[in-house]
Design a protein around this motif. Sequence first.
Motif, mmCIF file in Angstrom:
data_model
loop_
_atom_site.group_PDB
_atom_site.id
_atom_site.type_symbol
_atom_site.label_atom_id
_atom_site.label_comp_id
_atom_site.label_asym_id
_atom_site.label_seq_id
_atom_site.Cartn_x
_atom_site.Cartn_y
_atom_site.Cartn_z
ATOM 1 N N THR A 99 0.807 -1.219 0.000
ATOM 2 C CA THR A 99 0.000 0.000 0.000
ATOM 3 C C THR A 99 0.840 1.269 0.000
ATOM 4 O OG1 THR A 99 -0.134 -0.182 2.411
ATOM 5 C CG2 THR A 99 -1.984 -1.084 1.130
ATOM 6 N N GLU A 100 2.133 1.149 0.265
ATOM 7 C CA GLU A 100 2.986 2.330 0.320
ATOM 8 C C GLU A 100 3.762 2.505 -0.988
ATOM 9 O OE1 GLU A 100 5.402 2.774 3.758
ATOM 10 O OE2 GLU A 100 3.880 1.963 5.136
ATOM 11 N N LEU A 101 3.988 3.756 -1.356
ATOM 12 C CA LEU A 101 4.690 4.045 -2.601
ATOM 13 C C LEU A 101 6.107 3.492 -2.606
ATOM 14 C CD1 LEU A 101 3.547 7.725 -3.294
ATOM 15 C CD2 LEU A 101 2.727 5.631 -4.384
ATOM 16 N N ALA A 102 6.744 3.456 -1.442
ATOM 17 C CA ALA A 102 8.113 2.952 -1.364
ATOM 18 C C ALA A 102 8.206 1.510 -1.850
ATOM 19 C CB ALA A 102 8.626 3.056 0.071
ATOM 20 N N TYR A 103 7.165 0.734 -1.646
ATOM 21 C CA TYR A 103 7.125 -0.660 -2.107
ATOM 22 C C TYR A 103 7.373 -0.723 -3.610
ATOM 23 C CZ TYR A 103 4.869 -5.214 -3.119
ATOM 24 O OH TYR A 103 4.571 -6.491 -3.551
ATOM 25 N N TRP A 174 22.448 2.538 2.694
ATOM 26 C CA TRP A 174 21.434 1.762 1.982
ATOM 27 C C TRP A 174 20.814 2.512 0.809
ATOM 28 C CZ3 TRP A 174 23.272 -2.266 3.803
ATOM 29 C CH2 TRP A 174 23.543 -2.432 5.154
ATOM 30 N N LEU A 175 20.267 1.753 -0.116
ATOM 31 C CA LEU A 175 19.720 2.322 -1.342
ATOM 32 C C LEU A 175 18.477 3.162 -1.107
ATOM 33 C CD1 LEU A 175 20.159 -0.744 -3.705
ATOM 34 C CD2 LEU A 175 20.982 1.546 -4.246
ATOM 35 N N TYR A 176 17.669 2.761 -0.135
ATOM 36 C CA TYR A 176 16.391 3.451 0.041
ATOM 37 C C TYR A 176 16.074 3.558 1.526
ATOM 38 C CZ TYR A 176 11.718 4.954 -1.438
ATOM 39 O OH TYR A 176 10.578 5.689 -1.688
ATOM 40 N N GLY A 177 16.011 4.781 2.026
ATOM 41 C CA GLY A 177 15.698 4.977 3.430
ATOM 42 C C GLY A 177 16.905 4.735 4.328
#
Length: 253
Positions: A99-103, A174-177
């Motif tokens: 449900t989250e855009l980060a996914y 890390w790549l994201y977050g």
Amino acid sequence: MSNDEYSLIYWPAIPGRGEFVRLLFEETGTPYSDVAKSSPQDAVSQILELNAAVDPISSGSNPSVNAPPILRHGSFVISQTPAILLYLAPRLGLSPPPTELAYHHLNAIALTLLDGFVAEVHDTHHPTDVSLTYEEQKPEALKRAKAYREKRIPKFLGYAQRVLDSKASGDGPWLYGDSLTYVDLVLFQCIHGTEFAFPKTIEELRKSGKYDAVFKLVDAVEERPNIEAYLASDRRAQYSNGIWRHYPELDEA
């Protein structure tokens, strides 16, 4: 379904695309059955059965698969590495929920890395026909490998470096977050495998200083306790005649 054991079905004796799935389990300490390790013949027979849509433990609602890796989780069966990663990552705490855009951002990163360091690596030793041996297409492979070394590896390393330099990447390596996600494990395996296939090229690119954040991430993943223990264990298959192959002539300037 959440209480059922995960079962990975993949060809025995090579890391291959199944390695991306194993790394998620190993990093999170998630119990799983690696059929190829415990019973190689059973792994192959299960793949053939699933290819023929003979699935004795499912309700018959799963579509036929085309090739491994294949994941079983209870009555659920799914193939294709990116699809398996999307299914597992939120369940194992390695990505946000769908449900989250980060996914979806993580999926885009993973797909790009798999294109550059899996599909294109494979094409360096089988550029014309996968049914032919490497020796039967060696002249074409030499040309394809040259282009891959000089143009494509820098292109995809540059992509990973840009992601790491962007605001989407947090304060850590890390790549994201700000915490490790499954795409960091994907990048680790991509570089680790490509370094086996093209050690001279990767060494030169590491020394160039252009991709320091990429190699810092790779080193950080390798030093994580669960990953370090896995790499030193007999659960980690050795590189051989899979996607990542080392032919010295393909790594020559």
